[in-house]
Design an enzyme around this catalytic site. Structure first.
Site, PDB file in Angstrom:
ATOM      1  N   LYS A 106       0.811  -1.215   0.000  1.00 47.59           N
ATOM      2  CA  LYS A 106       0.000   0.000   0.000  1.00 47.59           C
ATOM      3  C   LYS A 106       0.848   1.271   0.000  1.00 47.59           C
ATOM      4  O   LYS A 106       0.347   2.339  -0.298  1.00 47.59           O
ATOM      5  CB  LYS A 106      -0.973  -0.019   1.173  1.00 47.59           C
ATOM      6  CG  LYS A 106      -2.060  -1.080   0.986  1.00 47.59           C
ATOM      7  CD  LYS A 106      -3.141  -0.989   2.042  1.00 47.59           C
ATOM      8  CE  LYS A 106      -4.249  -1.996   1.788  1.00 47.59           C
ATOM      9  NZ  LYS A 106      -3.825  -3.378   2.117  1.00 47.59           N
TER      10      LYS A 106
HETATM   11  C1  PLP Z   1      -4.593  -4.397   1.773  1.00 49.79           C
HETATM   12  C2  PLP Z   1      -3.842  -5.671   1.732  1.00 49.79           C
HETATM   13  C3  PLP Z   1      -4.238  -6.731   0.906  1.00 49.79           C
HETATM   14  C4  PLP Z   1      -5.501  -6.662   0.090  1.00 49.79           C
HETATM   15  O1  PLP Z   1      -5.398  -5.784  -1.006  1.00 49.79           O
HETATM   16  P1  PLP Z   1      -6.709  -5.295  -1.781  1.00 49.79           P
HETATM   17  O2  PLP Z   1      -6.181  -4.418  -2.848  1.00 49.79           O
HETATM   18  O3  PLP Z   1      -7.570  -4.578  -0.785  1.00 49.79           O
HETATM   19  O4  PLP Z   1      -7.379  -6.517  -2.291  1.00 49.79           O
HETATM   20  C5  PLP Z   1      -3.437  -7.862   0.855  1.00 49.79           C
HETATM   21  N1  PLP Z   1      -2.327  -7.965   1.602  1.00 49.79           N
HETATM   22  C6  PLP Z   1      -1.919  -6.981   2.423  1.00 49.79           C
HETATM   23  C7  PLP Z   1      -0.691  -7.178   3.245  1.00 49.79           C
HETATM   24  C8  PLP Z   1      -2.651  -5.806   2.507  1.00 49.79           C
HETATM   25  O5  PLP Z   1      -2.249  -4.841   3.321  1.00 49.79           O
END
Ligand code: PLP
Length: 433
Positions: free
Chosen positions: A107
């Site tokens: 993210k």
């Molecule tokens: C947010 C997150 C996900 C999921 O991603 P999305 O784009 O919401 O499907 C998977 N793994 C981790 C470590 C995350 O922080």
């Protein structure tokens, strides 16, 4: 490039409006009105390019009418300040490590890109921009760190009390400055509901300049396409069909991968890999989308019962189940399967996975089992295993070192505001900040 809303295709807004509004009126999500197509020559030339060059090429094709070239280059260079290496785990199976940023999860890419873009757009706003964000763990830390100290912005993070890990919590409750954390007595879905309510509230709209930084924001989604191209660039052997397995919660990452495919990325198949919150795998199986309350798992950043990007997925495939399932398979995995995969891969390949990445890995294994064909599998390793140290330690039965960046967060004092899941309480607070 203009952006339309998934709930009203006649609506067209600029990039600036799409980024600042976050959510379109009537809960629609913004989508680019045109998806650029890259020619074969673009893909042939990829291996000679750096990650930042690839990212700039993709963002230019999407955004060059909306952001001056020099500014776009600055935004991209700030975002791609760390690598996303493709690491071979076993024959034909690779991890795309997306956790080398400041908060050690993928993210960071979206949050950094968005904070820079919003900072650029904020320059000609007279009011401070308030970014309201709901998090199941990693969004909060990425957004808080991405926006920390960005002039003209303040961030308010809502998160479910006691449902995020210690390390996750410390990364967005210890910064201070323009970052505030609110601990909600409820689930992640409650937090997401509160954020949606706040955006629909006319009184708040009059007093505050509210925007969202959840994965619904188009500025979060666009940079997530970059690393799919970069994964392809790093792949030496491209003779077999390529399958991406995406551990998913709100399905932003999967949507970005499918956008990359639409731009011409030679990927054969995508796997929507989930924990027990299997809304999309269930949709693929039954043709019915049925959101429900999320359940708690060891891959808690994916504990989402009502995935917000589902509307984008359906928009991309014009609600056509057959076309969607031609590109996407869905599998879900229990906590036991996740833990035993972490254990097995550590013992056989000396590779440490976090619980989310492990679900991505399992997606490839189940695909292999289902089709028995030759393919090259890439799973998205979405977080550093140290971020989920307790779970990982229990699974691999060994002590794990925390990376220094995380140690530093843990040493700090948490500071939060506590609230119930009652919207009136949040509204009261927002009216008085
Ligand atoms: C947010 C997150 C996900 C999921 O991603 P999305 O784009 O919401 O499907 C998977 N793994 C981790 C470590 C995350 O922080």
């Amino acid at each position: 490039m203009k952006f339309y809303s998934t709930s009203d295709k006649s609506l067209r807004v600029s990039l600036k409006d799409a980024v600042i509004q976050g959510l379109a009126p009537g809960n629609g999500l913004f989508m680019p009105e045109r998806i650029p197509q890259f020619p074969n020559s673009f893909f042939k030339a990829l291996e000679d390019k750096s990650f930042a060059e690839i990212a700039f090429g993709v963002s230019q094709a999407l955004l060059e009418e909306d952001v001056p070239v020099g500014e776009l280059k600055r935004v991209v260079d700030h975002t791609i300040a760390f690598d996303a290496p493709l690491v071979k785990i076993q024959n034909g199976i690779y991890a795309l490590e997306l956790f080398h940023g400041p908060t050690l999860a993928f993210k960071d890419f979206g949050a950094r890109f968005m904070s820079q873009l919003l900072g650029y757009f904020a320059k000609d706003c007279d009011k401070e921009i308030t970014i309201l964000v709901a998090t199941s763990g990693d969004t909060g830390s990425a957004v808080a760190n991405g926006f920390f100290g960005v002039e003209g912005t303040r961030v308010i993070v809502l998160y479910p009390k006691e449902r995020v890990s210690d390390i996750q919590e410390k990364q967005f409750t210890t910064l201070g400055g323009n970052i505030t954390a609110i601990e909600i007595d409820g689930s992640f879905d409650d937090c997401q509901y509160l954020v949606k309510k706040a955006f629909q509230d006319n009184d708040l709209a009059r007093t505050l300049f509210l925007t969202s930084a959840n994965s619904i924001n188009i500025a979060r989604l666009i940079p997530q396409t970059f690393y799919y191209f970069y994964a392809y660039a790093q792949l030496k052997d491209r003779s077999k069909p390529i399958v991406f397995s995406v551990p998913s919660g709100n399905f932003g990452n999967l949507t970005a991968g499918l956008l990359a495919k639409r731009m011409g990325l030679p990927a054969d198949k995508f796997i929507a890999a989930t924990n027990a919150n299997d809304i999309v795998p269930a949709y693929l199986r039954t043709h019915v989308f049925s959101p429900r309350r999320s359940v708690t798992t060891i891959s808690n950043a994916m504990d989402v019962g009502s995935p917000s990007n589902f509307a984008r997925l359906m928009d991309l495939y014009e609600n056509n189940h057959a076309r969607f399932s031609a590109d996407v398979d869905g599998y879900s995995f229990s906590d036991e399967e996740t833990a035993s995969a972490m254990h097995r891969i550590f013992n056989t390949s000396q590779y440490l996975m976090d619980p989310h990445g492990a679900i991505g890995y399992l997606g490839l294994k189940r695909y292999e089992h289902a089709y028995q064909n030759q393919f090259t599998g890439i799973f998205l390793a979405t977080a550093h295993p140290g971020k989920f140290r307790e779970t990982v330690q229990e699974s691999v039965k060994r002590d794990i070192q925390l990376p220094p960046a995380l140690e530093a967060f843990l040493a700090k004092e948490k500071s939060t505001i506590k609230m119930s899941a009652d919207f009136r309480e949040l509204k009261d607070y927002l009216n008085n900040v």
